[in-house]
Design an enzyme around this catalytic site. Structure first.
Site, PDB file in Angstrom:
ATOM      1  N   TYR A  48      -0.032 -14.114   6.208  1.00  0.00           N
ATOM      2  CA  TYR A  48       1.348 -14.259   5.762  1.00  0.00           C
ATOM      3  C   TYR A  48       2.303 -13.617   6.747  1.00  0.00           C
ATOM      4  CZ  TYR A  48       1.601  -9.362   4.153  1.00  0.00           C
ATOM      5  OH  TYR A  48       1.626  -7.996   4.083  1.00  0.00           O
TER       6      TYR A  48
ATOM      7  N   LYS B  34      -2.637 -10.041   9.849  1.00  0.00           N
ATOM      8  CA  LYS B  34      -1.795  -9.892   8.656  1.00  0.00           C
ATOM      9  C   LYS B  34      -2.331 -10.784   7.526  1.00  0.00           C
ATOM     10  CE  LYS B  34       3.135  -9.539   7.497  1.00  0.00           C
ATOM     11  NZ  LYS B  34       3.089  -8.213   6.877  1.00  0.00           N
TER      12      LYS B  34
ATOM     13  N   GLU C  91      -0.975   4.133   9.251  1.00  0.00           N
ATOM     14  CA  GLU C  91       0.347   3.554   8.971  1.00  0.00           C
ATOM     15  C   GLU C  91       0.621   3.712   7.484  1.00  0.00           C
ATOM     16  OE1 GLU C  91       0.192  -0.735   9.823  1.00  0.00           O
ATOM     17  OE2 GLU C  91      -1.895  -0.760   9.163  1.00  0.00           O
TER      18      GLU C  91
ATOM     19  N   LEU D  85      -1.266  -2.723  11.778  1.00  0.00           N
ATOM     20  CA  LEU D  85      -0.553  -3.978  11.988  1.00  0.00           C
ATOM     21  C   LEU D  85       0.456  -3.775  13.119  1.00  0.00           C
ATOM     22  CD1 LEU D  85      -0.288  -6.872  10.744  1.00  0.00           C
ATOM     23  CD2 LEU D  85       1.857  -6.034   9.777  1.00  0.00           C
TER      24      LEU D  85
END
Ligand code: PMP
Length: 286
Positions: free
Chosen positions: A33, A150, A182, A206
């Site tokens: 996505y 992702k 993260e 990411l």
């Protein structure tokens, strides 16, 4: 009010957009996505999101089903018909419906499922959290090790976010081997002695589109950037802490595991970076 959404070539009222129960996105989380922010009816960092989409698909052995112009046209049409001034466009591509549940991939010519929808978020740019700051807790990073892709496998980040809320915080920072990877849905930073520190790119995190833009703007503004991992303790003692994502832009972190950071108030570097990011991204919005 019912939204118009996009599904496999059609623009439909949201209640009429249906995906098969055999879809690989549903039974296997076999999909990727992107989320692109909209400000003033325009798309932010759109080229970056499309480039990452292609990369995520390729890493999973899927092709990008549409040319860039078509992706842009769909985004623009959804923003227009849903009258989005501030908000976001969500897009998802899955490996489609093989007609049965099977671990093996379906034949390459199985049509992918393509879904896009908008979310209106008035006040996105004027988020009050930019003034008050965000409180985070740390949790172990128990995700799979290809976080650079992702994918729609968001269960662990979702659990971590709920754990944060249960503890009276807003979000969680994920920690692996003693270092912050993260946030649940954002890239993380500290500021120490005027230097911006953020974890280097790898398969551990990411590759945030907002991160890339922020680091570019920071170096254009002659700010020092160091790409290396940092610990929760280092973050708690830093001058400032913050995070970036496409839908939050740049937001200050003022508390980590109950300890105030930067006196519990957003710091000047974070505030300046948010201003620069919004200003520069709006200039380049399409
Ligand atoms: N890390 C993770 C795990 C995320 O989910 C996101 C948001 N999608 C980010 C970082 C930030 O990426 P971006 O700036 O492209 O939104």
């Amino acid at each position: 009010m019912s939204r118009t959404v996009y599904l496999n070539g059609d623009y439909l009222p949201e209640a009429e957009a249906k995906v098969s129960i055999f879809d690989r996105g549903f039974v296997m989380a076999d999909g990727v996505y992107e989320v692109t922010s909209v400000l003033g009816g325009k798309l932010l960092d759109f080229a970056g999101h499309l480039a990452r989409l292609t990369r995520s698909l390729n890493e999973l052995g899927m092709d990008n089903p549409l040319p860039d112009e078509e992706w842009l046209a769909i985004h623009r049409k959804l923003v227009e018909v849903n009258a989005i001034d501030e908000g976001l466009v969500y897009l998802q591509v899955t490996r489609g419906n093989p007609g049965d549940r099977d671990f093996a991939f379906p034949p390459k010519d199985t049509p992918q499922t393509i879904v896009l929808f908008t979310q209106s978020k008035p006040g996105l740019a004027a988020n009050p959290s930019a003034q008050t700051g965000i409180r985070v807790i740390s949790v172990p990073d128990l995700r799979w090790s290809r976080r650079d892709i992702k994918t729609v496998q968001l269960l662990y980040p979702s659990l971590a976010k709920m754990e944060a809320k249960a503890k009276g915080a807003d979000d969680a920072w994920l920690v692996e081997d003693g270092f912050v990877t993260e946030g649940t849905s954002n890239n993380t930073y500290i500021v120490k002695g005027g230097t911006i520190v953020t974890r280097q790119l790898s398969t551990d995190i990411l590759h945030g589109i907002t991160r890339a833009a922020l680091l570019r703007f920071a170096s254009e503004a002659q700010m020092k950037v160091e790409e290396r991992p940092f610990t929760i303790e280092e973050a708690q003692e830093a001058d400032e802490a913050f995070f970036t994502s496409a839908s939050a832009f740049v937001l200050p972190v003022v508390e980590i595991d109950g300890k105030p950071v930067a006196g519990g108030k957003p710091g000047p570097v974070t505030t300046r970076l948010r201003e620069i990011y919004l200003e520069e991204s709006l200039k380049a919005a399409i």
